[in-house]
Structure formats: C-alpha cells, structure tokens
Design an enzyme around this catalytic site. Structure first.
Site, PDB file in Angstrom:
ATOM      1  N   TYR A 184       2.274  -3.915  -1.297  1.00  0.00           N
ATOM      2  CA  TYR A 184       2.023  -2.466  -1.263  1.00  0.00           C
ATOM      3  C   TYR A 184       0.817  -2.119  -2.111  1.00  0.00           C
ATOM      4  O   TYR A 184       0.461  -2.830  -3.042  1.00  0.00           O
ATOM      5  CB  TYR A 184       3.253  -1.687  -1.754  1.00  0.00           C
ATOM      6  N   CYS A 185       0.153  -1.022  -1.745  1.00  0.00           N
ATOM      7  CA  CYS A 185      -0.957  -0.486  -2.531  1.00  0.00           C
ATOM      8  C   CYS A 185      -0.967   1.025  -2.317  1.00  0.00           C
ATOM      9  O   CYS A 185      -0.077   1.560  -1.669  1.00  0.00           O
ATOM     10  CB  CYS A 185      -2.276  -1.130  -2.121  1.00  0.00           C
ATOM     11  N   THR A 186      -1.972   1.697  -2.839  1.00  0.00           N
ATOM     12  CA  THR A 186      -1.946   3.161  -2.848  1.00  0.00           C
ATOM     13  C   THR A 186      -1.810   3.774  -1.446  1.00  0.00           C
ATOM     14  O   THR A 186      -0.861   4.487  -1.169  1.00  0.00           O
ATOM     15  CB  THR A 186      -3.219   3.702  -3.530  1.00  0.00           C
ATOM     16  N   ILE A 213       1.978   3.500  -0.900  1.00  0.00           N
ATOM     17  CA  ILE A 213       2.835   4.221  -1.849  1.00  0.00           C
ATOM     18  C   ILE A 213       2.821   5.720  -1.531  1.00  0.00           C
ATOM     19  O   ILE A 213       3.833   6.403  -1.634  1.00  0.00           O
ATOM     20  CB  ILE A 213       2.329   4.018  -3.301  1.00  0.00           C
TER      21      ILE A 213
END
Ligand SMILES: [Zn+2]
Ligand SMILES: [Zn+2]
Length: 309
Positions: A184-186, A213
C-alpha cells in the site's frame, strides 16, 4: 471570487513520444492558468495541478482526448493554483523513481504483471479469511509510516523509492514470499510499480489497494485496519480520517524525537546545510532553537549554537 481545485491523477499506458505529450500538456496548462507538477515517461503520466474549477474541468476533458488517457481517473481535492510555486511539466525515465525503467512493462490496460487490485472492502475480506497470515507491506518512505500505517505492517527501511530494489533483494523479506502480501501507498501509484517488482523477485501472492490509503481511509476512517495519520506531500504534511484528531478511534503513532510527546508534525532539521531530514518535533520543543534538530550529534551542535546566538 472563483473556486479553486486541485487535481491528482496518474495513468500507466504506453507513450510513444513523451516529448510531444509534454509540450501539449505544458501549453494546455499555460492556456488554462494551471500550476503544479506533471511527469511524463514512456510508461505514462503522473500529475498534480491546481487552478480554477472551470479550468480544471476543461483540463480533464482535453487531457482525456488523448486515447491513452481516456479512462484516466482524476481525484479532486481542495486548493488551487496558489498551492504551487510554478508549473513544471517534464519528461523523465520514470514517473516514479524506482530506478527500474527497463523492468517496468505497460500496455493499454496499465502495468503488466502487477499485484491484484483490491477495493477497500476486499482488503478487509482478505484479512477476515486469511487472518494473521496476511502481511501489509508499506510502499512508502519509512518516514511516512512514523505517523500512520496499516496495523502490524512491515515498514521497509527506505529513504526514497530508489531504495526498494536493494531492500527487496536483501533477503530480509524472503519469509513473506509465500504469504498474501498487501502493498500500500498514499494514492496507489507507487504500488503499481512496487507490486510488479515484488512479483518479479519471487513474492508469489501480491495485492495492492485500489486508490491506496486515501480510498481506504475515506471508506473506513479510523474503524478499519488503518492506524494514525496519513503523510501528505503538501504544506499540511499530514491528514487524519474520520473526525480527525478528535476522532475517538484515532491512534497517535508519532512521537517527538526530543521529549516523546505524541505529535504528527514533521519539521525540517535546523541544520539545513548538511541535514535534509524531516523529523517529528512537538509543538513545545519546536519553540526552542536547541530542540529544532533531528537528533544527530552535529545537528544538535548547530542547534545549540543557534540557541546561544
Ligand atoms: Zn517534544
Ligand atoms: Zn539533522
């Protein structure tokens, strides 16, 4: 007064002539009075631009006229041209700098060989079904995870995305190669690439979160598997979901490097000449020059000298 907006978007698609796209995008933004930052490579486009609402609408419409960008999703956010110092439209080897331009393969459907996309509710379902076997793998810079991350997530030791390949090949994470791994990332763009790099290196069951996210937090706030604040790359520096800092479910993960008090505010180390570090410093400690440093001994010395002055 006109209403301003910020657009965030990316798209992985083959671009035969990145320079032509760059010139077109630059003149389009200039014509519409948009400011911000756009990167273009032969693998796609990644942009954040701000301007008047009507100009943003026209930008979306005209950008989608390029066949490869037809299905591109734009995320609308509060702000405007004034949130950016200038307009920058550039051609790069990569739209996210992993240092692996030759490894990334894209077609008109996006990245080839990336992790399976999961919607926020599918992330929760996977965890319900597979339990503790599921590993969350943070696809951001380690610093960003200091103030928020998925519960029990593995946070790789990376300062920039450039460090990921060495980290993945270090052997440190081989134990998760046969486990379900949710990267996961922004906003999701970094994991489009990271998940493919992981699969190429023998991680067998890799997922990524659709919309990152941001989308997960919009759906579940502080009542799901996310904990704390989300680091953001603008002057706000951090964002909280649900009812924000007052939300009963909010967990403060960040702590002041000097006194340990809970905080989610990053500051630049006072030693700007040789230290570019952003570090968590609480509202009290930032008032005093002697505690405006990152903790490194030479930075502490600079701070002490400033306090004397
Ligand atoms: Zn403090
Ligand atoms: Zn420092």
């Amino acid at each position: 007064m006109t209403i301003g907006k910020i657009l965030l978007y990316y798209c992985f698609t083959p671009i035969e002539d990145p320079t032509a796209i760059m010139l077109w995008q630059r003149s389009l933004c200039e014509k519409l009075g948009l400011k911000g930052r756009i990167l273009i490579s032969e693998h796609g486009i990644n942009g954040t631009v701000g301007g008047d609402m009507d100009a943003c609408k026209r930008y979306v419409r005209e950008t989608r006229e390029y066949p490869g960008f037809k299905k591109m999703e734009f995320k609308w956010s509060e702000g405007g041209a004034e949130d950016f110092p200038r307009l920058s439209v550039k051609v790069r080897d990569e739209i996210v700098a992993f240092g692996a331009p030759g490894e990334l393969k894209v077609d008109e459907n996006g990245v080839i060989g990336g992790g399976v996309h999961l919607k926020p509710e599918e992330v929760n379902k996977l965890v319900e079904e597979r339990g503790e076997e599921v590993v969350f793998f943070d696809g951001r810079n380690a610093m960003e995870a200091e103030i928020g991350k998925f519960k029990n997530a593995v946070v790789p030791d990376v300062r920039t995305t450039h460090d990921f390949i060495a980290e993945l090949e270090s052997g440190k994470y081989d134990w998760m190669k046969d486990k379900p791994v949710v990267s996961y990332c922004t906003g999701g763009i970094r994991c489009e690439i990271l998940s493919a790099l992981m699969k190429n290196r023998g991680f067998n069951e890799v997922y990524q979160i659709d919309g990152g996210i941001v989308r997960y937090g919009e759906k579940y706030g502080n009542d799901g598997l996310w904990e704390g604040s989300m680091y953001v790359f603008d002057k706000r520096m951090h964002h909280e979901f649900g009812q924000g800092l007052e939300d009963p479910g909010f967990i403060q993960l960040g702590h002041c490097v000097h006194c340990g008090k809970g905080t989610n505010t990053f500051h630049n180390c006072i030693n700007e000449d040789t230290c570019r570090k952003q570090v968590l410093i609480c509202d009290d400690c930032i008032q005093h020059a002697e505690t405006q440093h990152c903790g490194r001994p030479d930075c502490a010395e600079v701070a002490a000298a400033q306090a004397q002055a």
